[in-house]
Scaffold this active site. Structure first.
Site, PDB file in Angstrom:
ATOM      1  N   HIS A 161      28.898 -48.567  15.139  1.00 57.56           N
ATOM      2  CA  HIS A 161      29.907 -47.447  14.663  1.00 57.56           C
ATOM      3  C   HIS A 161      31.150 -47.960  14.088  1.00 57.56           C
ATOM      4  O   HIS A 161      31.850 -47.101  13.437  1.00 57.56           O
ATOM      5  CB  HIS A 161      29.923 -46.549  15.401  1.00 57.56           C
ATOM      6  CG  HIS A 161      28.671 -45.638  15.833  1.00 57.56           C
ATOM      7  ND1 HIS A 161      27.957 -45.047  14.885  1.00 57.56           N
ATOM      8  CD2 HIS A 161      28.135 -45.471  17.212  1.00 57.56           C
ATOM      9  CE1 HIS A 161      26.834 -44.496  15.762  1.00 57.56           C
ATOM     10  NE2 HIS A 161      26.813 -44.871  16.951  1.00 57.56           N
ATOM     11  N   ASP A 195      18.864 -48.062  16.775  1.00 61.70           N
ATOM     12  CA  ASP A 195      19.599 -47.148  17.562  1.00 61.70           C
ATOM     13  C   ASP A 195      19.354 -45.651  17.366  1.00 61.70           C
ATOM     14  O   ASP A 195      19.140 -45.226  16.019  1.00 61.70           O
ATOM     15  CB  ASP A 195      21.176 -47.151  17.693  1.00 61.70           C
ATOM     16  CG  ASP A 195      21.736 -46.729  18.645  1.00 61.70           C
ATOM     17  OD1 ASP A 195      22.176 -47.203  19.598  1.00 61.70           O
ATOM     18  OD2 ASP A 195      22.284 -45.527  18.531  1.00 61.70           O
ATOM     19  N   HIS A 197      21.174 -43.119  16.515  1.00 59.09           N
ATOM     20  CA  HIS A 197      22.610 -42.965  15.964  1.00 59.09           C
ATOM     21  C   HIS A 197      22.482 -43.743  14.468  1.00 59.09           C
ATOM     22  O   HIS A 197      22.384 -45.087  14.698  1.00 59.09           O
ATOM     23  CB  HIS A 197      23.614 -42.794  16.537  1.00 59.09           C
ATOM     24  CG  HIS A 197      23.781 -42.070  18.164  1.00 59.09           C
ATOM     25  ND1 HIS A 197      23.446 -42.554  19.148  1.00 59.09           N
ATOM     26  CD2 HIS A 197      23.911 -40.650  18.060  1.00 59.09           C
ATOM     27  CE1 HIS A 197      23.675 -41.696  20.112  1.00 59.09           C
ATOM     28  NE2 HIS A 197      23.999 -40.545  19.544  1.00 59.09           N
TER      29      HIS A 197
END
Ligand SMILES: [Zn+2]
Length: 342
Positions: A161, A195, A197
């Site tokens: 991220h 993942d 996300h």
């Protein structure tokens, strides 16, 4: 299998985070995650665990801005100079909107500028831990470049991220991007992000690149973090047009449905014909993960590893998320043993 990890991850141990309410809750991305993984690996008989080499800051600066790195290095002390509270993690609540004009202005409170959200509290050892995590990824990258067929980088904090100059979603430096950037001097790279996300940082970093193909299976950002990236229509831009592929997925994905989509993603990776494969490995796809809503079983995770291995590419697997800590280690072992063909 060669495995890299650094004890320095323990330096990053924020005492709490602020989630959807204003209450302080235990920080999910905690050192016990690594303990769970190491305990499970210790029982396998095939895990060769090593400390990372130190590649210095240069390969990190090939991905992140000097301003970002400098912020991470100084944020905690700067905050302490005006705060009487010792040891408490630093959580800004004001975030920049217009980055271009913010950069030109006089940033008296830079914290929100370098963060996309409130999940990245900066504790006294955060910079040390984040740099060590990047070195773990670089060491794994060097190992596959040296001929290892598959290597696991037990990174913590995770990275996918983190953008060029933003932290977010428990991530400070983008370990997968740093490894992929370093490997890209030796050939084309594919990044597969599994993942739960969407890896919004990785997407942004390579969005205009044709020499790094990024594909990601993840919860539809229309309903889950990170919300502002990871949609199917996002396929790359400029020279990178057509070199990004997102698979936003509904809740309740089971093994069969997930593996079917994964096979399609892997076919496209094979078509791209990369020299190396970097897998952002998030175990929050596992059924019952507190941050996820998929229904993937341990057997399914094992089959994901087998599917990745069928590409027969030099592959490094980088730890990203996974918060069902009691099961995390066994899930990682299931994935890696699948990669090994066990
Ligand atoms: Zn995740």
């Amino acid at each position: 299998m060669k495995i890299y990890t650094s004890k320095a991850h323990e330096c990053h141990n924020p005492p709490f985070e602020i989630f959807t309410s204003q209450e302080h809750v235990a920080y999910d991305e905690a050192p016990r995650r690594v303990e769970s993984i190491l305990a499970a690996l210790g029982k396998t008989g095939w895990a060769e665990i090593s400390e990372p080499r130190d590649f210095g800051l240069e390969p990190i600066l090939a991905v992140h801005s000097a301003a970002h790195l400098n912020y991470l290095r100084t944020a905690y002390e700067d905050w302490r100079s005006v705060s009487p509270v010792e040891g408490m993690a630093f959580i800004p609540y004001k975030h920049s909107v217009d980055r271009e004009t913010a950069l030109k202005g006089d940033i008296t409170e830079p914290d929100g500028f370098f963060m996309t959200d409130m999940t990245v509290p900066i504790a006294p050892g955060t910079f040390t831990a984040a740099c060590a995590s990047a070195q773990v990824a670089l060491s794994a990258a060097q190992a596959i470049q040296n001929g290892e067929p598959s290597v696991y980088a037990l990174c913590r904090p995770p990275g996918h991220h983190a953008g060029r100059e933003v932290c977010g979603g428990y991530c400070f430096l983008n370990n997968a991007a740093i490894a992929a950037q370093w490997l890209s001097q030796y050939g084309k790279i594919a990044i597969l992000d599994i993942d739960y996300h969407a890896g919004n940082g990785t997407q942004a970093i390579f969005y205009e690149r044709a020499d790094v193909y990024v594909t990601s299976l993840h919860a539809d950002p229309a309903r889950k973090y990170p919300r502002f990236a990871g949609y199917a229509h996002e396929t790359g831009a400029g020279p990178g047009a057509g070199y990004h592929k997102n698979y936003p997925l509904p809740a309740g994905m089971d093994d069969a449905a997930y593996l079917c989509i994964l096979e399609e993603a892997l076919d496209l990776v094979a078509k791209y014909d990369p020299a190396y494969l970097v897998v952002s490995t998030g175990m929050d796809i596992y059924a019952g993960d507190p941050l996820g809503d998929f229904a993937i079983t341990r057997q399914g995770i094992h089959r994901i590893g087998q599917a990745i291995a069928r590409l027969r590419l030099p592959t490094m697997l980088i730890q990203e998320g996974g918060y069902q800590v009691d099961e995390l280690g066994n899930n990682v072992v299931a994935l890696l043993s699948g990669c090994l063909g066990n």
